[in-house]
Design a protein around this motif. Sequence first.
Motif, PDB file in Angstrom:
ATOM      1  N   PRO A 160      24.135   5.728  44.978  1.00  0.00           N
ATOM      2  CA  PRO A 160      24.049   6.794  45.994  1.00  0.00           C
ATOM      3  C   PRO A 160      24.905   7.788  45.207  1.00  0.00           C
ATOM      4  CG  PRO A 160      25.851   4.691  46.386  1.00  0.00           C
ATOM      5  CD  PRO A 160      25.278   4.584  45.272  1.00  0.00           C
ATOM      6  N   ILE A 186      17.959   3.801  48.145  1.00  0.00           N
ATOM      7  CA  ILE A 186      19.111   4.249  47.661  1.00  0.00           C
ATOM      8  C   ILE A 186      20.513   3.044  49.011  1.00  0.00           C
ATOM      9  CG2 ILE A 186      20.620   6.499  48.405  1.00  0.00           C
ATOM     10  CD1 ILE A 186      18.303   8.229  48.875  1.00  0.00           C
ATOM     11  N   SER A 189      23.519   3.876  51.110  1.00  0.00           N
ATOM     12  CA  SER A 189      24.089   5.346  52.412  1.00  0.00           C
ATOM     13  C   SER A 189      24.795   5.034  53.071  1.00  0.00           C
ATOM     14  CB  SER A 189      21.890   5.055  52.349  1.00  0.00           C
ATOM     15  OG  SER A 189      22.822   4.671  53.417  1.00  0.00           O
ATOM     16  N   ILE A 197      21.803  12.900  52.002  1.00  0.00           N
ATOM     17  CA  ILE A 197      21.017  11.494  52.034  1.00  0.00           C
ATOM     18  C   ILE A 197      19.462  12.053  51.376  1.00  0.00           C
ATOM     19  CG2 ILE A 197      19.396   9.237  53.004  1.00  0.00           C
ATOM     20  CD1 ILE A 197      22.401   8.785  54.517  1.00  0.00           C
ATOM     21  N   LYS A 201      17.211  12.457  48.813  1.00  0.00           N
ATOM     22  CA  LYS A 201      15.663  12.138  48.942  1.00  0.00           C
ATOM     23  C   LYS A 201      15.167  13.135  48.098  1.00  0.00           C
ATOM     24  CE  LYS A 201      16.039   8.782  52.540  1.00  0.00           C
ATOM     25  NZ  LYS A 201      15.154   8.850  53.682  1.00  0.00           N
ATOM     26  N   ALA A 243      16.878   4.580  52.795  1.00  0.00           N
ATOM     27  CA  ALA A 243      17.983   4.780  52.514  1.00  0.00           C
ATOM     28  C   ALA A 243      19.009   3.249  53.303  1.00  0.00           C
ATOM     29  CB  ALA A 243      18.574   5.872  52.624  1.00  0.00           C
ATOM     30  N   CYS A 276      20.165   4.073  58.751  1.00  0.00           N
ATOM     31  CA  CYS A 276      19.636   3.524  58.139  1.00  0.00           C
ATOM     32  C   CYS A 276      18.340   3.030  57.865  1.00  0.00           C
ATOM     33  CB  CYS A 276      20.750   2.901  57.161  1.00  0.00           C
ATOM     34  SG  CYS A 276      20.591   0.854  58.396  1.00  0.00           S
ATOM     35  N   ASP A 277      17.582   2.810  56.348  1.00  0.00           N
ATOM     36  CA  ASP A 277      16.207   2.819  57.054  1.00  0.00           C
ATOM     37  C   ASP A 277      15.768   1.027  57.222  1.00  0.00           C
ATOM     38  OD1 ASP A 277      15.576   5.543  57.673  1.00  0.00           O
ATOM     39  OD2 ASP A 277      15.565   6.215  55.072  1.00  0.00           O
TER      40      ASP A 277
END
Length: 386
Positions: A160, A186, A189, A197, A201, A243, A276-277
Amino acid sequence: MKEVAFPKLPSPVDQVQNAQEFIGFATLPEQVHRKSVKRGFDFTLMVVGESGLGKSTLINSLFLTDLYKDRKVPTGESLVEKTVTIEKKTIEIEERGVKLRLTVVDTPGFGDAVNCEEGWKTVERYVDEQFNKFFQDESGLNRKNIQDHRVHCCLYFVPPYGHGLRQMDVEFMRRLHRKVNIVPVIAKSDTLTKPEINKLKSNIMNDIETHKIKIYQFPECDSDEDEDFKQQDRELKASIPFAVIGSNCVIEVAGKKMRGRQYPWGIVEVENTAHCDFVKLRTMLISTHMQDMKEVTQDIHYENFRAQCISQMQVALKERNKLKRESAANFDTVGDADRLLQQKDEEIRRMQEMLNQMQEKLKESGKEPAVSLALDPGKRDSVVNV
C-alpha cells in the motif's frame, strides 16, 4: 344442468408420436454435471508478494481454513541473503456435495532480499516445470489419471505504500504475464483512505498500460445474461486492482458477529464492500471466473508453451537429420577412396605377375633379362634396376 367441459386426453397415437420426437440428448448437461461432481475439480492458486503483506491471512479468509499454522515471521538478519523458495499446500474443500482440490503455491522470500533483480526466475521456473510435466504426461502412453498442477491464477500483492508499481513489480509481471493469469491486489488497504486507494488504483493501471502488461482480462458477458449479472461484472472490472483486507478474527458488534479488525477509531469489516474489495475478489476468484481462468490457462498459456516445445523438437530433429546426412556423405567419400586404393593395388599385383612370367620365359630360353622391374604392391612407385 350446465355441462362441464373436461380436458381432452391425448390419444394413444399422439402419445407414441410425442415419445418418438423425444430423442434424449437433452439430458447431456445432467450427465456431464454428475460426472464432474463425482470427479471433483482442481484449482491452483499462486500468491506472490513481500513478507508481511497479509498473503497467508487473505488465503485463510478466502477459503475459511488455516493453511499456515506453523508459519514463523522471519527475522531481519535472515532476509539479507534470502532466496525465493516455493511452498505448495493442497487441501480438499467440499461445499454442497462439490469437491475442490485447492493447491496454494506460496513464494516466501520474494522481494525480501537486498538484491531482488532476479526474484522472478524461481517463479517462472516453477510455472514452466508444471507446464512441462503436464506436457510429458499428456504425451505419454497412460493419459487416464493426469494430475493438473498448472498455475491457474497468480495473486500479485502490491504494497500500500508507494505511488504505483515498483521496478520489481513491473519486471515480474512482464516476465510472467504470458504464462499465468495475473490478478493484482493492493494489500492492507485499511492503511489508506478512500481517495488514496482510488489514486493508487489509477496509478497501477496506468503503469500496467504503459509497460504493456497483460493482466487477466474478464470475458464479456453473453447477451442472454440477466441485468444483475451484467452489473456485477461491470463492478468487478471497475475494481481492479482489488483493495483487500484479510482477518481471521471474529468480532462481535451489537450482537452481530463478523470478521474484521478492531482499531481505536473503529472496526474494519472484511466482508463489507464499503470498506474493501474482499467480497468482490472472492466472487471473481471462486464464484464467477474460476472455470474461465482454467480455460484461459489451457487454451492460451499452455498451448503457447506446447507450440514452443513442439517447434523446438522439430528444429532439433532437423538438425539431427542434417548431421546424419553429413556423416553419411563423409562415410561415402572415405569408402570411395578405399575402393580406389584397392583397385590400384590389384593392378600392381597383376603387373608383377606378368613381369614374373616374362622373366621365367627368358630364363628358359637362355637369355638374361636386360631390365628387371621390382614392383611392391604395398608401394605406389616402381623401382627400375638397370
